[in-house]
Design an enzyme around this catalytic site. Structure first.
Site, mmCIF file in Angstrom:
data_model
loop_
_atom_site.group_PDB
_atom_site.id
_atom_site.type_symbol
_atom_site.label_atom_id
_atom_site.label_comp_id
_atom_site.label_asym_id
_atom_site.label_seq_id
_atom_site.Cartn_x
_atom_site.Cartn_y
_atom_site.Cartn_z
ATOM 1 N N PRO A 141 0.790 -1.234 0.000
ATOM 2 C CA PRO A 141 0.000 0.000 0.000
ATOM 3 C C PRO A 141 0.822 1.284 0.000
ATOM 4 O O PRO A 141 1.852 1.366 0.668
ATOM 5 C CB PRO A 141 -0.819 -0.109 1.293
ATOM 6 C CG PRO A 141 -0.115 -1.120 2.125
ATOM 7 C CD PRO A 141 0.529 -2.079 1.159
ATOM 8 N N ASN A 142 0.347 2.216 -0.776
ATOM 9 C CA ASN A 142 0.886 3.585 -0.882
ATOM 10 C C ASN A 142 2.179 3.692 -1.682
ATOM 11 O O ASN A 142 2.649 4.796 -1.945
ATOM 12 C CB ASN A 142 1.087 4.206 0.514
ATOM 13 C CG ASN A 142 -0.221 4.334 1.268
ATOM 14 O OD1 ASN A 142 -1.145 4.967 0.774
ATOM 15 N ND2 ASN A 142 -0.322 3.722 2.425
ATOM 16 N N ARG A 154 4.626 11.041 -2.487
ATOM 17 C CA ARG A 154 4.347 10.652 -1.102
ATOM 18 C C ARG A 154 5.547 10.971 -0.203
ATOM 19 O O ARG A 154 6.607 10.367 -0.341
ATOM 20 C CB ARG A 154 4.089 9.151 -1.061
ATOM 21 C CG ARG A 154 3.925 8.606 0.324
ATOM 22 C CD ARG A 154 4.045 7.092 0.341
ATOM 23 N NE ARG A 154 3.771 6.592 1.662
ATOM 24 C CZ ARG A 154 4.083 5.369 2.080
ATOM 25 N NH1 ARG A 154 4.660 4.521 1.258
ATOM 26 N NH2 ARG A 154 3.808 5.003 3.298
ATOM 27 N N TYR A 187 10.669 9.129 1.526
ATOM 28 C CA TYR A 187 10.743 8.053 0.535
ATOM 29 C C TYR A 187 11.464 8.447 -0.753
ATOM 30 O O TYR A 187 11.593 7.632 -1.654
ATOM 31 C CB TYR A 187 9.327 7.548 0.225
ATOM 32 C CG TYR A 187 8.652 6.960 1.450
ATOM 33 C CD1 TYR A 187 9.149 5.796 2.038
ATOM 34 C CD2 TYR A 187 7.553 7.577 2.033
ATOM 35 C CE1 TYR A 187 8.561 5.256 3.174
ATOM 36 C CE2 TYR A 187 6.949 7.045 3.173
ATOM 37 C CZ TYR A 187 7.455 5.890 3.734
ATOM 38 O OH TYR A 187 6.878 5.356 4.859
ATOM 39 N N ASN A 210 8.295 -5.263 -1.037
ATOM 40 C CA ASN A 210 8.139 -4.161 -0.089
ATOM 41 C C ASN A 210 6.676 -4.172 0.361
ATOM 42 O O ASN A 210 5.800 -3.693 -0.371
ATOM 43 C CB ASN A 210 8.500 -2.817 -0.716
ATOM 44 C CG ASN A 210 8.453 -1.699 0.321
ATOM 45 O OD1 ASN A 210 7.878 -1.860 1.404
ATOM 46 N ND2 ASN A 210 9.050 -0.554 -0.001
ATOM 47 N N ALA A 233 3.085 -0.797 4.853
ATOM 48 C CA ALA A 233 2.629 -0.895 6.248
ATOM 49 C C ALA A 233 2.195 -2.309 6.636
ATOM 50 O O ALA A 233 2.204 -2.652 7.819
ATOM 51 C CB ALA A 233 1.489 0.096 6.489
ATOM 52 N N GLU A 284 12.982 -8.975 1.517
ATOM 53 C CA GLU A 284 12.146 -7.875 2.027
ATOM 54 C C GLU A 284 12.931 -6.573 1.844
ATOM 55 O O GLU A 284 14.117 -6.510 2.196
ATOM 56 C CB GLU A 284 11.860 -8.117 3.514
ATOM 57 C CG GLU A 284 11.068 -7.007 4.181
ATOM 58 C CD GLU A 284 10.972 -7.226 5.705
ATOM 59 O OE1 GLU A 284 11.528 -8.223 6.220
ATOM 60 O OE2 GLU A 284 10.361 -6.375 6.363
ATOM 61 N N HIS A 314 12.809 -2.171 2.206
ATOM 62 C CA HIS A 314 12.167 -0.925 2.618
ATOM 63 C C HIS A 314 13.006 0.243 2.135
ATOM 64 O O HIS A 314 14.238 0.211 2.253
ATOM 65 C CB HIS A 314 12.024 -0.863 4.143
ATOM 66 C CG HIS A 314 11.196 -1.985 4.667
ATOM 67 N ND1 HIS A 314 9.823 -2.013 4.533
ATOM 68 C CD2 HIS A 314 11.535 -3.137 5.279
ATOM 69 C CE1 HIS A 314 9.363 -3.139 5.052
ATOM 70 N NE2 HIS A 314 10.377 -3.842 5.495
ATOM 71 N N SER A 359 12.874 3.346 3.390
ATOM 72 C CA SER A 359 13.355 4.017 4.607
ATOM 73 C C SER A 359 13.935 2.963 5.545
ATOM 74 O O SER A 359 13.874 1.767 5.263
ATOM 75 C CB SER A 359 12.183 4.733 5.291
ATOM 76 O OG SER A 359 11.235 3.785 5.768
ATOM 77 N N ARG A 419 12.593 4.891 12.842
ATOM 78 C CA ARG A 419 11.352 5.666 12.766
ATOM 79 C C ARG A 419 10.443 5.317 13.949
ATOM 80 O O ARG A 419 10.923 4.874 14.979
ATOM 81 C CB ARG A 419 10.688 5.418 11.412
ATOM 82 C CG ARG A 419 11.608 5.820 10.249
ATOM 83 C CD ARG A 419 10.960 5.583 8.912
ATOM 84 N NE ARG A 419 9.728 6.377 8.773
ATOM 85 C CZ ARG A 419 8.785 6.128 7.847
ATOM 86 N NH1 ARG A 419 8.938 5.136 7.000
ATOM 87 N NH2 ARG A 419 7.703 6.885 7.785
HETATM 88 C C1 DQA Z 1 8.118 1.208 3.935
HETATM 89 C C2 DQA Z 1 8.166 1.412 5.458
HETATM 90 C C3 DQA Z 1 6.813 1.151 6.085
HETATM 91 O O1 DQA Z 1 6.871 1.402 7.483
HETATM 92 C C4 DQA Z 1 5.766 2.083 5.504
HETATM 93 O O2 DQA Z 1 4.498 1.787 6.031
HETATM 94 C C5 DQA Z 1 5.751 2.064 4.010
HETATM 95 C C6 DQA Z 1 7.017 2.033 3.304
HETATM 96 C C7 DQA Z 1 9.434 1.623 3.262
HETATM 97 O O3 DQA Z 1 9.619 1.250 2.105
HETATM 98 O O4 DQA Z 1 10.252 2.316 3.871
HETATM 99 O O5 DQA Z 1 4.713 2.147 3.393
HETATM 100 O O6 DQA Z 1 7.894 -0.168 3.661
#
Ligand code: DQA
Length: 147
Positions: free
Chosen positions: A11-12, A19, A24, A75, A78, A99, A101, A103, A108
Site C-alpha cells: 500500500p501507498n 508521497r 521516501y 516491499n 505498512a 524484504e 524498505h 526508509s 522511525r
Molecule cells: C516502507 C516502510 C513502512 O513502514 C511504511 O508503512 C511504508 C514504506 C518503506 O519502504 O520504507 O509504506 O515499507
C-alpha cells in the site's frame, strides 16, 4: 525465455515521488519500475514490478510466486508491521524472497520496528531508498547463481 523476478509493492508505494518525498525520495513509481527493469535486465532476469493497496491481492501474488518457484523482491509497506496473512503467504515461498524498505523503519516510529515478514524472508534490505531494490535484485541473482 528470460527468468522472472516479481517485485511486489504494497500500500501507498504506487504514490512514490509525491508521497512524503523527505522520507521516501523523489523518484516516481514509474522511475522505480524503470530502474528495476534495467538492473534485472543486466542480471539476465526480467523484473515484473507490481503495486497494490490490497492485502488480498498481494497475498495472491505470493501464492503465484510460490506455485511458480518465482523469486520475489517484496516491499510490503505498512502490511510489514501487522499482516500475519501476508507473513503466512511469504512463508510458503519456494524461491528467494527479499524484504525491502526504502526508509529504515528501525530509525522511525516504534510501530515500524516490528516486521512480521522478516523471519520468513531470505533477508532484508532497508534504508537505502530505491537503491535497496537494486541491492535486493542483485542478492536474488547471487542466491540463485550459488544455489
Ligand atoms: C516502507 C516502510 C513502512 O513502514 C511504511 O508503512 C511504508 C514504506 C518503506 O519502504 O520504507 O509504506 O515499507
Amino acid at each position: 525465455m528470460t527468468p522472472r523476478i516479481l517485485v511486489l509493492n504494497g500500500p501507498n508505494l504506487g504514490r512514490l515521488g509525491s508521497r512524503e518525498p523527505e522520507v521516501y525520495g523523489s523518484t516516481s513509481y514509474a522511475g522505480l519500475v524503470e530502474r528495476c527493469a534495467t538492473v534485472a535486465g543486466e542480471l539476465g532476469y526480467q523484473a515484473e514490478v507490481r503495486e497494490t493497496n490490497d492485502e488480498g491481492e498481494l497475498i495472491r501474488w505470493l501464492h503465484e510466486a510460490a506455485d511458480g518457484a518465482l523469486p520475489v523482491v517484496l516491499n510490503p509497506g505498512a502490511f510489514t508491521h501487522y499482516s500475519y496473512g501476508l507473513r503466512d503467504a511469504a512463508a510458503q515461498r519456494t524461491a528467494p524472497l527479499i524484504e525491502v524498505h526504502l526508509s529504515n523503519p528501525y530509525a522511525r516510529e516504534e510501530f515500524r520496528h516490528t516486521s512480521v515478514v522478516a523471519a520468513v524472508a531470505s533477508g532484508t534490505i532497508a534504508g537505502f531508498g530505491i537503491g535497496g531494490y537494486e541491492l535486493a535484485l542483485r542478492a536474488v541473482a547471487e542466491r540463485l547463481a550459488t544455489s
